[in-house]
Design a protein around this motif. Structure first.
Motif, PDB file in Angstrom:
ATOM      1  N   THR A   1     -60.215 -46.640  74.766  1.00 36.51           N
ATOM      2  CA  THR A   1     -59.916 -46.801  76.188  1.00 36.51           C
ATOM      3  C   THR A   1     -61.065 -47.514  76.897  1.00 36.51           C
ATOM      4  O   THR A   1     -60.844 -48.412  77.713  1.00 36.51           O
TER       5      THR A   1
ATOM      6  N   ASN B   1     -62.053 -45.267  85.622  1.00 33.67           N
ATOM      7  CA  ASN B   1     -60.604 -45.175  85.745  1.00 33.67           C
ATOM      8  C   ASN B   1     -60.174 -44.431  87.011  1.00 33.67           C
ATOM      9  O   ASN B   1     -59.429 -43.453  86.946  1.00 33.67           O
TER      10      ASN B   1
ATOM     11  N   GLN C   1     -60.737 -55.283  80.774  1.00 33.87           N
ATOM     12  CA  GLN C   1     -60.090 -55.435  82.078  1.00 33.87           C
ATOM     13  C   GLN C   1     -61.103 -55.867  83.148  1.00 33.87           C
ATOM     14  O   GLN C   1     -60.844 -56.773  83.940  1.00 33.87           O
TER      15      GLN C   1
ATOM     16  N   MET D   1     -60.983 -51.003  78.928  1.00 31.29           N
ATOM     17  CA  MET D   1     -61.364 -51.096  80.333  1.00 31.29           C
ATOM     18  C   MET D   1     -62.453 -52.139  80.549  1.00 31.29           C
ATOM     19  O   MET D   1     -62.456 -52.842  81.553  1.00 31.29           O
TER      20      MET D   1
END
Ligand SMILES: Nc1ncnc2c1ncn2[C@@H]1O[C@H](COP(=O)(O)OP(=O)(O)OP(=O)(O)O)[C@@H](O)[C@H]1O
Ligand SMILES: [Mg+2]
Lengths: 311, 264
Positions: free
Chosen positions: B115, B158, B122, B119
């Motif tokens: 994850t 997040n 991203q 991220m």
């Protein structure tokens, strides 16, 4: 120049560097605390002493094997440091640095009095089972405890660097060292990393206590190795781990040179002629002299943190 | 989503800085808080993120709820776990860490490494410039890049809601525009709710849905951003377009407003 003198010089330097690595190990505890919690810990030498005294007393007086004693000391030092952080230092966060310095100086004096009271003030040997016969490589004679000490220190530095640079916790610890407030805002439980830093300082103290105790015997004066931490960290820069290693080596080597070349020279008749005092002991103050000289030219030490500021 | 109900904040047990303010932030909205220096904008954000305590500040009255849960008593790291993250005024990257390590530190509460990797990717698509310099030391980035890193780092936790404290501060107009574009994209593409503190009222209101104006620890005006943008008081104070074109001080505006009310 004859070859013997050259080999002797090399030997002195290497032994000094190995001892320097043992200093660096203790200095690492100090640097870790300073980097991550901003506290200046004047009691690091006493932590080393306590660890050494505990292991040696348990072994000599109660027949506890060294390994078991070391584990006991490890657990004790970690708990001790964690409590110290909780009870004494955490409430002082945000106070002037001087207040924290005073607290740790007080702690140092307290420990230096308390431990002889509990374990007695006799000097004990701490036998790690390291042989006494020198290790001979060609013309060079190395002291086994120095070799073991240097190797342990290097191993620890290696493991620690990997943890510090590569692991998630290491990243968080570096973030905490960089900025407490921002770390908090990023979801890092800063206090938990303070505890981690103090625990590691405890581990380093026990390693230092074992190695130094084995090298010079264990009593109250073992804490004196803690005093060497200051030239080491000031030379290397208070916040630099590489600096602690290099500073340690410099101090160790300077000491060795002072002890081997300058001290004997001072007992010579030609020297006594114009300086009629008991000579020697330059070994002990040369590192400090160097420290002062370095501070003159590089106030943040050789590896001091460059405070990056961009606006 | 976020409901601040009539909070009072006191520093050092004596200085009353927020005097009963209420703010409501709708999910996936951009809400802006405007106000002059010292109005209490940063204090408002800190009371949400739990960062008052280390500064000897305290919420003494009222409550702050996030998705129906009280968060005003939480420690900062617990607030981040709830999905609320603050980006500080004046950027504040971890100067001695690399760009990538800054992002990793931002993802502290996310334990799954896969994850985290996603991220980071991203963030790099939002801020391609950071990718180019991923191994560089963050302290040497330009001001605009540092702001991008600070925002990107906050995204790494997040968050459901991200609070930005004067992201335009001290940056060139082009960079500001780029950053404000990305703020809008973050809402659209990542579904993040945004609470934006700004002194640049025109800019903030142009991308916001809802706006609040703070003065001296109180909310003096609130409403849909469009209405505030059209409001003559705000026009005068922030944009300096007074009658006759002369720049007016806030005091004048207040007098003006009072007079208007009185006359009206
Ligand atoms: N730690 C503190 N202790 C005491 N007073 C504080 C503290 N932090 C802020 N204040 C005071 O609270 C008031 C509001 O400060 P705050 O930083 O919230 O304003 P601001 O609206 O963010 O201003 P700026 O636009 O300049 O950032 C100021 O008067 C400030 O002096
Ligand atoms: Mg502010």
């Amino acid at each position: 120049m004859d070859m013997f003198a050259v080999w002797y010089f090399v030997e002195t330097t290497i032994n000094g560097a190995l001892i320097g690595l043992m200093y660096a190990l203790i200095a690492l505890g100090f640097v870790l605390i300073y980097k991550s919690t901003d506290a200046i810990n004047f009691a690091q030498g006493q932590f080393v002493m306590i660890s050494g005294v505990m292991v040696a007393a348990l072994a000599a007086d109660y027949g506890v094997p060294i390994v078991v004693g070391a584990i006991v000391a490890l657990v004790f030092m970690i708990l001790f440091n964690v409590m110290l952080e909780r009870i004494v230092l955490r409430p002082m966060i945000g106070r002037p640095v001087v207040a924290i310095i005073m607290a740790t100086i007080g702690l140092a004096a307290f420990l230096e009095g308390l431990f002889p009271m509990i374990f007695g003030a006799t000097t004990r040997a701490l036998d790690l089972g390291i042989p006494n016969d020198p290790i001979i490589i060609g013309q060079i004679y190395l002291t086994p405890i120095n070799v073991v000490g240097g190797a342990v220190a290097l191993t620890f530095f290696g493991a620690f660097s990997i943890f510090f640079m590569k692991s998630r916790k290491g990243v968080a610890l570096r973030a905490v060292a960089d900025n407490h407030q921002v770390s908090m805002a990023m979801g890092i439980n800063v206090e938990r990393y303070f505890v981690l830093a103090w625990s590691m300082a405890g581990v380093v103290a026990v390693l230092g206590g074992l190695l130094w105790g084995s090298a010079i015997g264990v009593d109250n004066t073992l804490a004196v190795v803690g005093l060497k931490v200051f030239p080491v960290v000031i030379l290397g820069g208070l916040e630099s781990i590489i600096g602690a290693i290099v500073g340690g080596i410099i101090v160790g080597v300077i000491e060795a040179w002072g002890g081997t070349y300058i001290d004997p020279a001072m007992t010579q008749p030609w020297f006594r002629e114009f300086f009629p005092f008991e000579g020697g002991g330059t070994k002990d103050f040369l590192p400090y002299l160097l420290m002062i000289v370095v501070l003159f030219f590089k106030p943040y030490g050789l590896f001091g943190k460059v405070h990056i500021e961009r606006v | 989503m976020l409901a601040i109900n009539n909070i009072e904040v006191i520093y050092n047990n004596v200085v009353l800085v927020l005097k009963g303010i209420s703010i409501d932030v709708k999910p996936q909205s951009i809400t802006t808080i405007l106000g002059a220096n010292g109005a209490g904008k940063t204090t408002t954000l800190k009371s949400i993120s739990g960062l008052l305590k280390p500064e000897r500040g305290q919420v003494t009255r009222g409550s702050i709820e996030f998705n129906g849960e009280r968060i005003d008593k939480l420690a900062p790291h617990e607030t981040v776990k709830k999905g609320v993250v603050q980006v500080f005024e004046g950027r504040r990257v971890f100067t001695h860490l690399s760009i990538e390590d800054n992002l990793l530190a931002g993802a502290h509460i996310v334990s799954d490494m896969k994850t985290v990797r996603d991220m980071i990717d991203q963030v790099y698509t939002f801020f391609p410039r950071l990718k180019e310099r991923r191994t560089g030391q963050a302290g040497y980035l330009s001001g605009g890049e540092q702001q991008m890193l600070a925002i990107g780092r906050a995204l790494m936790s997040n968050p459901k809601m991200i609070m930005l404290d004067e992201p335009s501060l001290g940056l060139a107009p082009m960079i500001i525009e780029e950053i404000f574009d990305i703020i809008q994209r973050m809402r659209k593409e990542a579904g993040v709710t945004i609470l934006l503190v700004e002194q640049n009222a025109n800019l903030a209101l142009s991308i916001a849905d809802q706006g609040y104006v703070m003065e001296n620890g109180s909310i003096v005006m609130e409403g849909p951003a469009k209405e505030l943008l059209a409001n003559s008081d705000i026009q005068e104070f922030y944009l300096g377009i007074g009658e006759g074109g002369s720049k007016k001080s806030f005091r004048d505006v207040k007098h003006y407003r009072r007079r208007k009310r009185w006359l009206g």
